[in-house]
Design a protein around this motif. Sequence first.
Motif, PDB file in Angstrom:
ATOM      1  N   ARG A  18       0.871  -1.178   0.000  1.00  0.00           N
ATOM      2  CA  ARG A  18       0.000   0.000   0.000  1.00  0.00           C
ATOM      3  C   ARG A  18       0.907   1.227   0.000  1.00  0.00           C
ATOM      4  O   ARG A  18       1.505   1.577   1.009  1.00  0.00           O
ATOM      5  CB  ARG A  18      -0.926  -0.020   1.202  1.00  0.00           C
ATOM      6  N   LEU A  19       1.012   1.851  -1.145  1.00  0.00           N
ATOM      7  CA  LEU A  19       1.984   2.930  -1.335  1.00  0.00           C
ATOM      8  C   LEU A  19       1.739   4.137  -0.439  1.00  0.00           C
ATOM      9  O   LEU A  19       2.669   4.890  -0.158  1.00  0.00           O
ATOM     10  CB  LEU A  19       2.003   3.347  -2.812  1.00  0.00           C
ATOM     11  N   THR A  20       0.532   4.325   0.034  1.00  0.00           N
ATOM     12  CA  THR A  20       0.237   5.451   0.927  1.00  0.00           C
ATOM     13  C   THR A  20       0.738   5.196   2.343  1.00  0.00           C
ATOM     14  O   THR A  20       0.727   6.101   3.170  1.00  0.00           O
ATOM     15  CB  THR A  20      -1.277   5.709   0.985  1.00  0.00           C
ATOM     16  N   GLN A  21       1.201   3.985   2.625  1.00  0.00           N
ATOM     17  CA  GLN A  21       1.622   3.631   3.977  1.00  0.00           C
ATOM     18  C   GLN A  21       3.123   3.438   4.118  1.00  0.00           C
ATOM     19  O   GLN A  21       3.583   2.950   5.148  1.00  0.00           O
ATOM     20  CB  GLN A  21       0.881   2.372   4.435  1.00  0.00           C
ATOM     21  N   PHE A  49       1.455   2.679 -15.171  1.00  0.00           N
ATOM     22  CA  PHE A  49       1.500   2.192 -13.794  1.00  0.00           C
ATOM     23  C   PHE A  49       0.073   1.925 -13.334  1.00  0.00           C
ATOM     24  O   PHE A  49      -0.849   2.662 -13.690  1.00  0.00           O
ATOM     25  CB  PHE A  49       2.151   3.256 -12.906  1.00  0.00           C
ATOM     26  N   ALA A  50      -0.121   0.878 -12.548  1.00  0.00           N
ATOM     27  CA  ALA A  50      -1.420   0.604 -11.918  1.00  0.00           C
ATOM     28  C   ALA A  50      -1.202   0.625 -10.413  1.00  0.00           C
ATOM     29  O   ALA A  50      -0.330  -0.076  -9.897  1.00  0.00           O
ATOM     30  CB  ALA A  50      -1.963  -0.741 -12.365  1.00  0.00           C
ATOM     31  N   TYR A  51      -1.967   1.445  -9.719  1.00  0.00           N
ATOM     32  CA  TYR A  51      -1.813   1.577  -8.266  1.00  0.00           C
ATOM     33  C   TYR A  51      -2.246   0.291  -7.571  1.00  0.00           C
ATOM     34  O   TYR A  51      -3.383  -0.147  -7.745  1.00  0.00           O
ATOM     35  CB  TYR A  51      -2.656   2.747  -7.745  1.00  0.00           C
ATOM     36  N   PRO A  52      -1.360  -0.310  -6.760  1.00  0.00           N
ATOM     37  CA  PRO A  52      -1.772  -1.495  -6.005  1.00  0.00           C
ATOM     38  C   PRO A  52      -2.974  -1.168  -5.119  1.00  0.00           C
ATOM     39  O   PRO A  52      -2.990  -0.138  -4.439  1.00  0.00           O
ATOM     40  CB  PRO A  52      -0.546  -1.834  -5.163  1.00  0.00           C
ATOM     41  N   TYR A  53      -3.966  -2.019  -5.158  1.00  0.00           N
ATOM     42  CA  TYR A  53      -5.213  -1.844  -4.393  1.00  0.00           C
ATOM     43  C   TYR A  53      -5.950  -0.566  -4.796  1.00  0.00           C
ATOM     44  O   TYR A  53      -6.891  -0.175  -4.110  1.00  0.00           O
ATOM     45  CB  TYR A  53      -4.948  -1.829  -2.887  1.00  0.00           C
ATOM     46  N   SER A  54      -5.514   0.104  -5.825  1.00  0.00           N
ATOM     47  CA  SER A  54      -6.046   1.391  -6.276  1.00  0.00           C
ATOM     48  C   SER A  54      -5.835   2.501  -5.252  1.00  0.00           C
ATOM     49  O   SER A  54      -6.425   3.558  -5.348  1.00  0.00           O
ATOM     50  CB  SER A  54      -7.534   1.284  -6.626  1.00  0.00           C
ATOM     51  N   VAL A  55      -4.972   2.260  -4.283  1.00  0.00           N
ATOM     52  CA  VAL A  55      -4.744   3.224  -3.211  1.00  0.00           C
ATOM     53  C   VAL A  55      -3.665   4.215  -3.653  1.00  0.00           C
ATOM     54  O   VAL A  55      -2.556   3.827  -4.016  1.00  0.00           O
ATOM     55  CB  VAL A  55      -4.321   2.511  -1.915  1.00  0.00           C
ATOM     56  N   HIS A  56      -4.037   5.504  -3.632  1.00  0.00           N
ATOM     57  CA  HIS A  56      -3.091   6.551  -3.997  1.00  0.00           C
ATOM     58  C   HIS A  56      -3.528   7.863  -3.354  1.00  0.00           C
ATOM     59  O   HIS A  56      -4.680   8.032  -2.978  1.00  0.00           O
ATOM     60  CB  HIS A  56      -2.995   6.693  -5.516  1.00  0.00           C
ATOM     61  N   ASN A  57      -2.562   8.740  -3.203  1.00  0.00           N
ATOM     62  CA  ASN A  57      -2.819  10.094  -2.713  1.00  0.00           C
ATOM     63  C   ASN A  57      -1.883  11.028  -3.474  1.00  0.00           C
ATOM     64  O   ASN A  57      -1.205  10.594  -4.419  1.00  0.00           O
ATOM     65  CB  ASN A  57      -2.637  10.176  -1.187  1.00  0.00           C
TER      66      ASN A  57
END
Length: 130
Positions: A18-21, A49-57
């Motif tokens: 989770r890239l936001t974490q 690029f595809a965001y893992p879990y669609s989680v991004h900020n």
Amino acid sequence: AMAAAGMEIGSHSRSHCRLTQVNSETLEDEVSGSKAELTDILGQPVESFAYPYSVHNECVVAAVRKAGYRAAFTTRAGWVPRDGDPLRMPRISILAPDGRSIFACKIAFADNNISWTRLTRYYLSKFWGG
């Protein structure tokens, strides 16, 4: 073989975290490192690029932009807005068991939810003008 046949190969991070974490150093490695590694393996540029879990900020989008990706995708379905951010693109999931009719409905409605209930409501609303 897929890349050689003309299919675009995009990145999804190094470890699917989770890239936001993660901290900024790990974020850069996940985003830039995966691009560099795939570019080396494929021998051609990796531009999506595809965001893992669609989680991004904003921080994640900034890291994707800094890494030089031209497009990035969420798991939100829908049409691409004319003035939309190319680093926050919607996408439709096309799955192996989807037959031609399912594929056509997903494309026509720009949605992953193409249940009979939804399709029936849509057509009834067009028929009765509601």
